[in-house]
Design an enzyme around this catalytic site. Sequence first.
Site, short mmCIF file in Angstrom:
data_model
loop_
_atom_site.label_atom_id
_atom_site.label_comp_id
_atom_site.label_asym_id
_atom_site.label_seq_id
_atom_site.Cartn_x
_atom_site.Cartn_y
_atom_site.Cartn_z
N HIS A 361 -15.40 22.63 -32.07
CA HIS A 361 -14.61 22.00 -31.01
C HIS A 361 -13.73 20.87 -31.49
CE1 HIS A 361 -16.87 24.75 -28.55
NE2 HIS A 361 -15.82 24.68 -27.76
N CYS A 673 -8.40 33.94 -23.69
CA CYS A 673 -8.20 32.49 -23.80
C CYS A 673 -8.77 31.92 -25.08
CB CYS A 673 -8.78 31.77 -22.59
SG CYS A 673 -10.56 31.93 -22.44
C1 PEP Z 1 -14.06 31.22 -26.60
O1 PEP Z 1 -15.25 31.32 -26.85
O2 PEP Z 1 -13.19 31.96 -27.09
C2 PEP Z 1 -13.57 30.17 -25.66
C3 PEP Z 1 -12.35 30.18 -25.22
O3 PEP Z 1 -14.43 29.19 -25.31
P1 PEP Z 1 -14.95 28.00 -26.24
O4 PEP Z 1 -14.09 27.97 -27.48
O5 PEP Z 1 -14.83 26.74 -25.45
O6 PEP Z 1 -16.36 28.38 -26.53
#
Ligand code: PEP
Length: 757
Positions: A361, A673
Amino acid sequence: MLDVLRRIVQEVNGARSLDAALATMVRRIRKAMHTDVCSIYLFDAAQDRLVLMNTIGLRSQAVGHVSLRLGEGLVGLVGQREEPLNLEDAPSHPGFRYFEETGEERFSSFLGVPVIHQRRTLGVLVVQQQEKRRYDEGDEAFLVTMAAQLAGVLAHALATGTLNRPTRTPGMATFTGVAASPGMVIGEARVIAPPADLDSVPDLVPTDIEYEIRRLGEAIERVRGEIRAAGARLSSRIPSQELALFDVYEQMLADAALGQEVEKRIREGQWAPGALADVVRRHAQYLERVDDDYLRERAADVRDLGRRVLAHLQQEASDGPGEYPEQCILVGDELSVTMLGEVPRERLAGLVSLKGSSTSHVAILARAMGIPTVLGMVDLPLPRLNGAPVILDGHRGRLFVRPEEDLVGHYRKLIDEERALAEVLEHEQHLPSVTPDGHAMPLMVNTGLAVDAVASLKPRIAGVGLYRTEVPFMITERFPGEQEQSRLYRDQLEGFAPLPVVMRTLDIGGDKDLPYFPIHEANPFLGWRGIRVTLDHPEVLMVQLRAMLRASVGLDNLRIMLPMITNVDEVDTALRLLERAHKELSEEGLSIRRPEVGVMIEVPATLYQLSALAERVDFFSVGSNDLTQYLLAVDRNNPRVAELYDACHPAVLSALAQLAAESRRLAMPATVCGELAGDPCGALLLTGMGFVGLSMNAPSLPRVRAAIRRVSLSDAQALVDETLGLPTARAVRAHLVERFAQWQLTHLLPPRDEQER
Ligand code: PEP
Ligand code: MG
């Protein structure tokens, strides 16, 4: 044996230089194996040879002089074959080569094992014996285990050595990690340590020794005061025996003991925090080794006192003005979101961290903020980096420390070219995202991890495809209340209205922790994450759902998305809670339109339950970051396996293609996404597969829009067919690069090295 092994690794780890590490290594191994000789040869890539670097038992004059090509002599053979060689009568082996300067003719038996770190041969570890000796299976196993354990330590020490030792290009050192956020920058490294962590204090040479000694004295005085006060506070509540400990603590801190030793270390050329860390570590390690439970316990006390003094030293340091350079490249063992917040945004030019990977993240945040970032630089020596001029290349995952003039010039040119391209692309950002053959591909943004410039974004996008609600939860000291959340959500919904905003319910766990709700698990990505947490805590989820619904009154652009769905009944339960929240608010007199609800397709199990899910929800949104991690069984955060993590793996692409086709059959809108949507190659593949929208970090929009506006849907579809037949992620990437070159779109891809082209 395990105990001996652990101790040797610990000692080597604690060595202050590469030479000291090697000397400790050979001395301790020789003793543990009761043998005559132990030597270490390291591979020197520039010479393409294995060089004898340290020995105990051979003539010391040979060190640095004896060297062998791979395949030459017994040592070279071990290096070339990358496997152990165990000989009772070494001189009779056809590969044996005699070096006069070693005095080796006296030794009959030979056992050599390669030292390999991340598939790279670092060197060869050898033991020898004068009389004939069959090193048994146990000996061989010991040396192999030793070499495997020492490889990581050695890789780190080697990297440190590169910085400390004069090399052919003095001072210049190159380190490689995982490219996590694109862009290039020339700046100055600033090493940041987590507060009061004795193990991550960098080494620094003090500019004013007397000042360092003074501030050390002040910090120690403050801690003594704290301890006295704590003792006095507790005097009526704990037995006098325990209370005596406070006197002991205070005594330990008295000038005559710890303080004087630290002062001595400062005078030897170490700044106060580094000197303190050195002395505390040495004392603690000594106590930990003693065979006495009481004294071993005291090691923890010493560390605790050290941390307290360090906290005072760091507090004072962080009060200082102007401590961050203008082009600050923040370097740390593990960068956290809070650490980023410590540097003024206009000075924060780049990020480097030993831990983390491209979909962690911190990486996502860095991309959202447009800050070049390289993570997973496992071999980077943090000490002595502070203040060094560096070039950070976020495309290729490189850090050049004290770069040569030529390289700086080269990068200045590349940075100018990149800036010029950004300006060119900026001109078409208000144009629709439509392929030349008229197929519209709506582009949306992911928000929540950075302050998003809503006003400039709004005319360029079709909405918010993912609002990560974790962030407001991360910056408070408790779960935010309904009103508090509602205000934040209202800002988002209002800011982007009338465009739709997809709000994801709290997705904590994995690598996203809340300070007030820590989750400690052996396998956090397979554990209590996303919907699993919030369904176990309906009181938290209900507050969030109510806040979202309340925020949407009169706007009607809210969509709700559920993360980490694995089972259909999780959806049913969440929908029941949503229904209840809606009913409660209606009873309060609010008129709220029921929002559309979607699920994230990110756990592979959902790929096989699409029709059951489709009966329950209004849309699918693919989290390609997690889908990739779970399909490939590769932790998205672990730099050791970062090379295996690739959303363009044929298995992931096949899964995505099938998902798109199946969603179409079910008349279910499916968008993406995850980070793949923000990669121009990925975006074209997803368009060709039939996804109906792409959501990405705002900085990715220009390149993706440019790619979509230049490649027809039929070409994108052909691209999918071509890549689906390829066997490996590498082949897929190579093919994509080739196609982009044919379309004259290479400039949209991250710049690469000449030899990679
Ligand atoms: C994903 O897992 O691709 C996503 C968009 O969510 P995150 O990166 O917040 O886990
Ligand atoms: Mg996810």
